[in-house]
Scaffold this motif. Structure first.
Motif, PDB file in Angstrom:
ATOM      1  N   GLY A   1       0.823  -1.198   0.000  1.00 45.51           N
ATOM      2  CA  GLY A   1       0.000   0.000   0.000  1.00 45.51           C
ATOM      3  C   GLY A   1       0.860   1.251   0.000  1.00 45.51           C
ATOM      4  O   GLY A   1       0.604   2.213  -0.725  1.00 45.51           O
ATOM      5  N   LEU A   2       1.904   1.212   0.808  1.00 46.98           N
ATOM      6  CA  LEU A   2       2.815   2.342   0.886  1.00 46.98           C
ATOM      7  C   LEU A   2       3.562   2.512  -0.429  1.00 46.98           C
ATOM      8  O   LEU A   2       3.770   3.629  -0.911  1.00 46.98           O
ATOM      9  CB  LEU A   2       3.799   2.115   2.037  1.00 46.98           C
ATOM     10  N   PHE A   3       3.947   1.358  -1.011  1.00 46.03           N
ATOM     11  CA  PHE A   3       4.636   1.406  -2.298  1.00 46.03           C
ATOM     12  C   PHE A   3       3.756   2.086  -3.339  1.00 46.03           C
ATOM     13  O   PHE A   3       4.200   2.951  -4.098  1.00 46.03           O
ATOM     14  CB  PHE A   3       4.994  -0.007  -2.754  1.00 46.03           C
ATOM     15  N   ALA A   4       2.474   1.684  -3.361  1.00 42.03           N
ATOM     16  CA  ALA A   4       1.569   2.272  -4.351  1.00 42.03           C
ATOM     17  C   ALA A   4       1.426   3.769  -4.124  1.00 42.03           C
ATOM     18  O   ALA A   4       1.408   4.554  -5.079  1.00 42.03           O
ATOM     19  CB  ALA A   4       0.203   1.591  -4.275  1.00 42.03           C
ATOM     20  N   ALA A   5       1.351   4.159  -2.839  1.00 42.17           N
ATOM     21  CA  ALA A   5       1.208   5.586  -2.541  1.00 42.17           C
ATOM     22  C   ALA A   5       2.427   6.360  -3.017  1.00 42.17           C
ATOM     23  O   ALA A   5       2.316   7.422  -3.634  1.00 42.17           O
ATOM     24  CB  ALA A   5       1.008   5.780  -1.040  1.00 42.17           C
TER      25      ALA A   5
END
Lengths: 341, 324, 285
Positions: free
Chosen positions: A198-202
């Protein structure tokens, strides 16, 4: 690694030395070229004449120029780049904290440019006169003419304001998100290492538009050089020999043409880096990217000069290192360099 | 390799144009010649006569801007000019091979020369890497390169012009072609190396029963080594004859001039025979005989098309209305 | 004029008429020059006057390019800014051309310590990313038009020096140079009269390519606040003024100066391409 390769590396390191010396001297001179009285400036607007004199002697500004240069060198060796008035921190630690952001952005931009420009240039050269060829040449000419700050703004307008596809240009992550635990400094890599998709996508969402802006800037010169170089190589005598011996088109293209064509492209990368490093400052400003370019610009607005000088010095040293890397890569690809001396 | 009746290579009526900014150059006009199995044919002419372009057309490696406008190149029955790329790639390097002038420029500068020979071998045969490598080293030794194992790993810039030419020859004969086209193999080399390279080609041709098309501007050189010679001028083949017959009784005025302009040790500088004028501009409209304005024997009948082809003796043809 | 110059001019006219892009660039440049010279009399409103229209008004009949956050007419400002941007670029390029080619020619001709010094200076400048160097200089010496011109000239200096040095080096051993020397010409005269003029074509091509880069550099510096100061009308500053509004939808404040910038740089680049084709058709890509 073979002996001639080591010797070549040693030689390249030696030729980089005068460049580093020059950079240090020039930044020192810029340091001393500040308008007004540097001591009064560093002491602050509320300082008494006595305090100013203290600052002056502390900074060594009452000594002769060569002495000041020696002091400057001593400070540099210790990693002391002065203090930032706005953040109150040592400039060196500010830069160290903000450098990963700049590196991540610049690397992504360069990779994007290479991923598009190299195939495009090769395709245009192998299909002269085709649609691809015309589009590529148009791109190369137009790309050189676009002000990067303008393309950045247009991209923001199109993709954020009009289409709503991109997030607001407010830095590396949305305000409410915490960055991943620092391993490499790159949010993309570190979020993957922390197994947080999720953080990567953000992080990826935030970096797309600035990467495209940077990539577009670097696209034109790389495409132009790749196409020109490839055209030259495809018309060469040795490619003709390879064809006359009936070698498969794929072999001719990759083993005989492409490797040779990449040599001038590698050389061009030096100039592309110079351009990219300069232009990244502008991109950081537009997208509120917390890199060293934005740091320097904030300092400029506040008339805080030590960060600006630290920034120039850092950028120049990074550039010298990159050029060294390019020379080494070139030397490793082209056997003529290794053996000839 | 079955030796069927009929020539190995039969070039008929080859015409070729170059299209560029200056206009259209009709560089070749109705070029024809044959090469028999195992024979050595010489192709001679001044710079600009079209010798190299003819060879490039046969091999199908013309530069961009060149357009074949007519003719056939029958190689063992197949018209190379009409065949598709895939078929041609099977022939190139394995059945019919070419060496180029300026050999060093014709070799990949950043690849070891042995690997380049190996590339050709591995493409045309099923040999694995080790066997192909050994074959390449054996070839290097066959072309009289000393210390072939070391030279295998050398780059073109480390080798002399003569050695590069030998490498190129090794590459060309690596798959035992039936025809070798050697374009100016000795030009640019010193006299001793010239003789050595030409001897090498001759020995290889004999040992492998390989036909050779030797291209050169040096008639004297061809006189010693070719079975038959074709003389070219400005995109035309003006005379074809067995070597002895050509030198004994040349029938075309240009051939005669070429022969007499070969420097002889006994003659002095004042005796030097030259051919007036230069090759005409191919972009302009040209008379049927392109030697017309340089020829002392020219007459009004020479302006009548077409260019004739007269049999002047056994296997001896001349393209002239007023042969000697 | 010598025959070769006449031939080059004829060739030039031919090249321009054959290539529509070069022609378009030529016309565009002509338009910009007209704007630069006569812009201030052609504007519909006073470019510096605030409140001539409502603030942040979109393009309309009254204000073709709209108005900015201070109510100034953008069309007028864009037109007037032409002079400043072209002037800065022209001055900077002229300065770096003169200094760079002279230094490079001297280095190539005399060799020795002259060459060493010039090479050292050029290498030192090139050791920096050029725009970053410009930033550092402007931050140190302060923002003024003169400083911008000098800084942009400085970062363009190396390209001329290198070209001039290479060209002079090549020609130094030429036959006509030897002949001039034997005829008793002083070295300086040989360099100035015989060699240097022959080096001009590639230098001129470089100059026209550099014009575009000089405009971008000056505008870029102004954009980040290290160039021309507000309220001066300059394309870079105008884009900066409008940058905040791009994100809230008032696109016209930045877009029109940005397009003007693009057109100016594009026309110089196309001219440069056309010139390069004229000078050396072999290098055409």
């Amino acid at each position: 690694m073979s002996n001639p390769a080591l010797k070549m590396i040693r030689r390249r390191l030696a030729t980089a030395l005068p460049g580093v010396v020059g950079v240090i001297v020039v930044t020192f001179l810029l340091n001393r070229a500040l308008p007004g009285d540097p001591a009064a400036y560093f002491a602050g607007p509320a300082a008494t004449p006595q305090a100013i004199e203290e600052v002056r002697s502390r900074l060594g500004l009452d000594r002769s120029l060569p002495e000041q240069f020696a002091l400057y060198l001593r400070d540099l060796a210790r990693g002391d780049l002065g203090y930032s008035i706005t953040t109150g921190q040592p400039v060196a630690s500010d830069l160290r904290a903000r450098l990963p952001a700049s590196i991540e952005l610049a690397t992504c931009g360069l990779l994007l440019a290479l991923a598009v420009a190299l195939p495009l240039g090769v395709l245009a050269a192998t299909r002269p006169g085709s649609g691809v060829d015309h589009v590529t040449r148009l791109l190369a000419t137009m790309g050189n003419s676009l002000p990067v700050f303008f393309t950045g703004l247009v991209l923001v307008y199109l993709f954020y304001y009009l289409l709503g596809w991109a997030p607001p240009p407010l830095g590396r992550l949305e305000v409410f998100r915490a960055p991943p635990p620092q391993v490499t400094g790159s949010f993309l890599i570190d979020s993957l290492l922390a197994r947080d998709p999720g953080l990567f996508a953000a992080a990826a969402r935030q970096i797309v538009l600035p990467t495209v802006t940077l990539g577009l800037a670097a696209l034109a010169p790389i495409t132009r050089m790749t196409r020109a170089s490839m055209l030259g190589v495809l018309a060469s005598d040795y490619v003709r020999t390879a064809r006359a011996n009936g070698l498969a088109p794929r072999t001719v293209l990759y083993v005989y043409a492409l490797r040779n064509a990449m040599l001038p492209v590698v050389t061009t990368l030096g100039l592309v880096f110079s351009f990219l490093l300069g232009v990244s400052v502008v991109v950081e400003k537009i997208y509120a990217w917390p890199g060293i370019g934005a740091y320097a610009l904030e300092a400029v607005i506040a008339s805080d000069y030590a960060p600006v000088q630290g920034f120039v010095l850092t950028m120049a040293l990074v550039y010298v290192a990159l050029n060294l890397l390019i020379d080494l890569v070139y030397g490793l690809i082209d056997p003529r360099i290794q053996i000839e001396s | 390799m079955s030796q069927a009746a009929g020539p190995l290579l039969s070039l008929e009526g080859l015409s070729l144009e170059f299209r560029g900014r200056g206009g259209i150059s009709r560089v070749l006009d109705g070029v024809g010649l044959t090469v028999g199995w195992g024979e050595t044919v010489g192709l001679v002419g001044e710079s600009g006569s079209g010798k190299t372009v003819t060879a490039l057309a046969i091999m199908g490696v013309l530069p961009s801007g060149a357009l074949v406008t007519g003719g056939r190149a029958l190689f063992r029955g197949t018209d190379l000019l009409a065949a598709d790329e895939r078929t041609l790639r099977r022939y190139r390097g394995s059945e019919i091979a070419m060496t180029f002038q300026l050999a060093r420029a014709g070799l990949n500068p950043i690849r070891p020369v042995g690997r380049q020979i190996e590339d050709v071998i591995r493409h045309h045969t099923d040999l694995g890497q080790t066997e192909a490598r050994e074959r390449a080293i054996a070839l290097l030794s066959q072309v009289q390169i000393p210390d072939p194992r070391r030279i295998y790993n050398a780059y073109p810039f480390e080798l002399s012009g003569g050695m590069c030419q030998r490498v190129m020859i090794a590459m060309a004969v690596s798959c035992s072609p039936s025809l070798l086209i050697a374009d100016e193999p000795a030009t640019g080399l010193d006299v001793c190396t010239q003789a050595a390279v030409l001897d090498l080609i001759g020995d290889l041709a004999q040992g492998r029963q390989m036909a050779t098309l030797l291209i050169s501007h040096d008639l004297g050189l061809l006189g010693e080594r070719a079975d038959r010679i074709a003389v070219m001028h400005a995109g035309h083949v003006v005379e074809v004859a067995p070597t002895a017959a050509l030198f004994a009784s040349p029938r075309h005025p240009y051939s005669a001039k070429l022969i007499s302009s070969c420097p002889r040790p006994s003659a002095g500088l004042a005796d030097l025979v030259t051919i007036p004028g230069t090759i005409p501009d191919f972009r302009e409209p040209l008379p049927p005989c392109r030697f017309r304005f340089r020829c002392e024997r020219a007459a009004p009948e020479c302006d009548e098309p077409p260019l004739p082809r007269i049999e002047a003796g056994p296997d001896h043809f001349v393209a002239c209305r007023r042969p000697l | 004029m010598s025959a070769s110059v006449i031939a080059q001019i004829r060739h030039g006219r031919q090249a321009i008429s054959q290539n529509p892009l070069t022609l378009a660039a030529f016309l565009l440049l002509g338009g910009l020059v007209v704007l630069a010279l006569f812009g201030e009399w052609m504007v519909p409103h006073d470019p510096m006057a605030t409140g001539v229209g409502p603030r942040l008004a979109p393009p309309s009949q009254a204000h073709w390019f709209g108005t900015d956050h201070l109510g100034r007419d953008i069309l007028s400002r864009v037109m007037v800014a032409t002079r400043l941007d072209l002037l800065i670029a022209l001055s900077a390029v002229t300065l770096s051309f003169a200094a760079g080619s002279a230094a490079g020619a001297a280095a190539g001709f005399y060799g020795g310590w002259v060459e060493k010094i010039v090479t050292r200076v050029v290498d030192t400048i090139m050791a920096f990313p050029l725009f970053v160097l410009a930033m550092g200089i402007m931050a140190a010496v302060g923002t003024s038009v003169a400083n911008i011109i000098l800084t942009v000239a400085l970062i363009n200096f190396p390209s001329y020096a290198r070209i001039a040095r290479a060209e002079v080096n090549v020609r130094r051993g030429a036959g006509y140079v030897e002949a001039a020397r034997l005829a008793g010409n002083s070295p300086r005269r040989i360099l100035a009269v015989h060699i240097y003029p022959n080096c001009l074509p590639p230098l001129i091509v470089q100059a026209s390519m550099n014009m575009g880069w000089a405009i971008l550099s000056a505008a870029g510096l102004s954009f980040i606040g290290l160039g021309v100061r507000p309220p001066t009308a300059e394309w870079g500053i105008m884009v900066a003024d409008g940058s905040a509004f791009m994100m809230s939808g008032e696109w016209w404040v930045s877009t029109f100066p940005g397009i003007a910038l693009m057109l100016a740089v594009l026309s110089f680049n196309l001219m440069g391409d056309g010139l390069r084709d004229m000078v050396d058709p072999r290098r055409r890509t």
